[in-house]
Design an enzyme around this catalytic site. Structure first.
Site, short mmCIF file in Angstrom:
data_model
loop_
_atom_site.label_atom_id
_atom_site.label_comp_id
_atom_site.label_asym_id
_atom_site.label_seq_id
_atom_site.Cartn_x
_atom_site.Cartn_y
_atom_site.Cartn_z
CB CYS B 164 -0.95 -0.04 1.18
SG CYS B 164 -1.94 -1.56 1.12
CG HIS B 304 -1.62 4.49 5.37
ND1 HIS B 304 -1.62 4.36 4.00
CD2 HIS B 304 -1.71 3.22 5.86
CE1 HIS B 304 -1.71 3.07 3.68
NE2 HIS B 304 -1.78 2.36 4.79
CD GLU B 315 -1.38 7.88 9.28
OE1 GLU B 315 -2.36 7.10 9.18
OE2 GLU B 315 -0.98 8.61 8.35
CE LYS B 336 -5.34 4.20 2.32
NZ LYS B 336 -4.34 5.26 2.66
CG HIS B 341 -6.39 0.60 1.75
ND1 HIS B 341 -5.49 1.20 0.89
CD2 HIS B 341 -5.68 0.16 2.81
CE1 HIS B 341 -4.28 1.09 1.41
NE2 HIS B 341 -4.38 0.47 2.59
CG PHE B 400 -0.05 -5.77 4.69
CD1 PHE B 400 -0.38 -4.94 5.75
CD2 PHE B 400 -0.98 -6.72 4.29
CE1 PHE B 400 -1.62 -5.04 6.40
CE2 PHE B 400 -2.22 -6.84 4.92
CZ PHE B 400 -2.54 -5.99 5.97
#
Lengths: 79, 412
Positions: B164, B304, B315, B336, B341, B400
């Site tokens: 991502c 994010h 975050e 998002k 996502h 990830f």
């Protein structure tokens, strides 16, 4: 099966399976130049022929196939 | 040779909110969700039945059936978004972009749908019935190659797959290519179209997805106390990056400068963020250092903000460690909350959103943020857009694998 019947089946297959514009498809049409079927597309065409006509086509048999007419004649000879 | 500054001169997108930049921006400012029940396949037996899908797009209509069937959906979306960006940057679509253009794409899982189809055919009919198009559709660099062919891009090319963070890394690496005078223009894209029954199932197995099937539009709620996971989405966003001198020579309008890029790796866990977000923090610090500004100059952070419990908490902690007291002042939002996502396409989308935010001086909200989480207590711009003059904005992307990529955009 007559040659013209094979041609009609090939035409339908090109149109429906490969999305080729039907107006371009005639016996003289060159597979690569006129119908824009590239090397990957030829493999698809062969697979589609094999499924439609329930035959097997060896790579060697394709050496002289450059036009729709030549493909139709090959198929006709194998039926 | 002097280091070139890098500007963005073109944008193009197709995503759950809209099929062009202008429609997308209106939805972002308006706080509209692009999430709905899945229509691309039957999802009724899956634990999650909703996603962010691209709407009103027919690839056969767009590029003709003969061309469309050679590409998988990510290829279609990439070519579509690239067309808008190239035109927006003032290039003639009828001419190849040529050797002066590089191309970098980011994707998380490439043509996963084509992989699944090929496996299905193999299982049912054997190896000789696998489509000869399978490989060229499933390879992660498919969009890079297909877009290059379509628009005649002959400079250097790269495909980045840092999950991502992929298309944020793509923008950062393209920035470096221009700064180092390797090439003066780069088409950068981020594309994902990997919403399949298998991926929904697999992401659900690792408890990454929201399961709020009753109200899809409200499921993605970054930083909210009741957040329970991210929402799968698909789309493509393309940016035209250019050296400042090239843009001046061509006399074209710019959206802004890409002033900072920082990347880091957690080296902690394959899915969980490092404790306290220390990996993400390092990327933010590097980006700010690269932009050569102080922390307090950042006017907005496009987070994010995935809506997973772990991401949003860590975050938040990372932003606090970075900015101290100023962390409570800076405007933050997660777009998002509206798009879902976009996985490997997220970095490019959010770069676009950040540039438009800065250019228009309007901050899109984090929607569905109604119940505050005592551990997520920063200014996330809840539910309504905010007008604010901005000079520098930051966009976070984490993936990830522990990949972190942070970009900073500046007006001057």
């Amino acid at each position: 099966m007559e040659v013209n019947e094979v041609f009609e089946k090939v035409k339908t297959l090109f149109e429906e399976e490969l999305g080729i514009d039907s107006e371009k498809i005639n016996m003289d049409a060159k597979l690569e130049e006129d119908l824009e079927i590239d090397s990957l597309g030829i493999v698809e065409v062969v697979m589609a022929f094999e499924d439609e006509f329930e035959i097997e086509i060896d790579d060697e048999e394709l050496t002289d196939v450059g036009t729709v007419g030549q493909a139709v004649n090959l198929l006709h000879s194998k039926l | 040779m002097t280091k070139q500054r890098v500007v963005v001169t073109g944008l193009g997108t197709i995503n759950p909110l809209g099929n062009n930049v202008s429609d997308t921006w209106k939805k972002l400012v308006g706080g509209v969700s692009g999430i709905d029940y899945i229509t691309l396949f039957d999802a009724s037996d899956l634990p999650v039945t909703f996603a962010g899908e691209v709407k009103n797009f027919d690839a056969n209509e767009y590029m003709g059936k003969q061309n469309a069937r050679k590409l998988d959906r990510s290829g279609h979306l990439s070519i579509f978004a690239a067309e808008e960006a190239i035109q927006d940057a003032g290039f003639d679509l009828s001419k190849p972009l040529g050797e002066d253009f590089g191309i970098v794409f980011g994707t998380g899982i490439g043509g996963i749908g084509a992989t699944e189809d090929a496996v299905r055919v193999y299982d049912e009919r054997g190896s000789t019935r696998i489509s000869p198009l399978a490989i060229t559709q499933l390879m992660p660099n498919s969009s890079t190659g297909q877009v290059a062919i379509k628009y005649g891009i002959q400079g250097p090319s790269l495909t980045i797959t840092t999950a991502c963070a992929a298309s944020a890394n793509a923008i950062g690496e393209a920035k470096r290519m221009i700064e180092q005078n390797i090439v003066d223009k780069v088409l950068v894209g981020g594309t994902e179209s990997g919403t399949t029954s298998m991926t929904i199932g697999a992401f659900a197995q690792i408890k990454a997805l929201s399961k709020q099937n009753d109200e899809p539009q409200k499921a993605c709620k970054p930083f909210d106390k009741n957040r329970d996971g991210f929402v799968m989405a698909e789309g493509s966003t393309v940016l035209i990056l250019e050296s400042e001198s090239s843009a001046k020579d061509r006399n074209v309008e710019v959206y802004g400068y890409i002033s900072g890029y920082g990347s880091s790796t957690d080296a902690y866990h394959i899915t969980a963020p490092s404790e306290g977000g220390v990996g993400a923090l390092r990327a933010m610090e590097k980006a700010i250092s690269n932009a050569d500004i102080s922390n307090e100059k950042i006017d907005y952070i496009n987070a994010h903000g995935t809506s997973t419990p772990a991401n949003d908490l860590n975050e938040t902690l990372a932003i606090k460690s970075l900015m101290n007291d100023y962390a409570y002042e800076v405007n933050i939002s997660s777009t998002k909350s509206m798009t879902g996502h976009l996985l490997g396409g997220g970095g490019a989308f959010e770069a676009m959103a950040s540039l438009l935010t800065m250019k228009n001086n309007q901050i899109p909200p984090t929607i569905n943020l109604n119940d505050s989480d005592e551990d997520c207590d920063l200014n996330y711009t809840p539910n309504h857009f905010v007008d604010k003059n901005m000079d520098h904005v930051m966009s976070n992307s984490f993936g990830f694998g522990g990949h972190n990529a942070v970009l900073i955009f500046s007006k001057q």
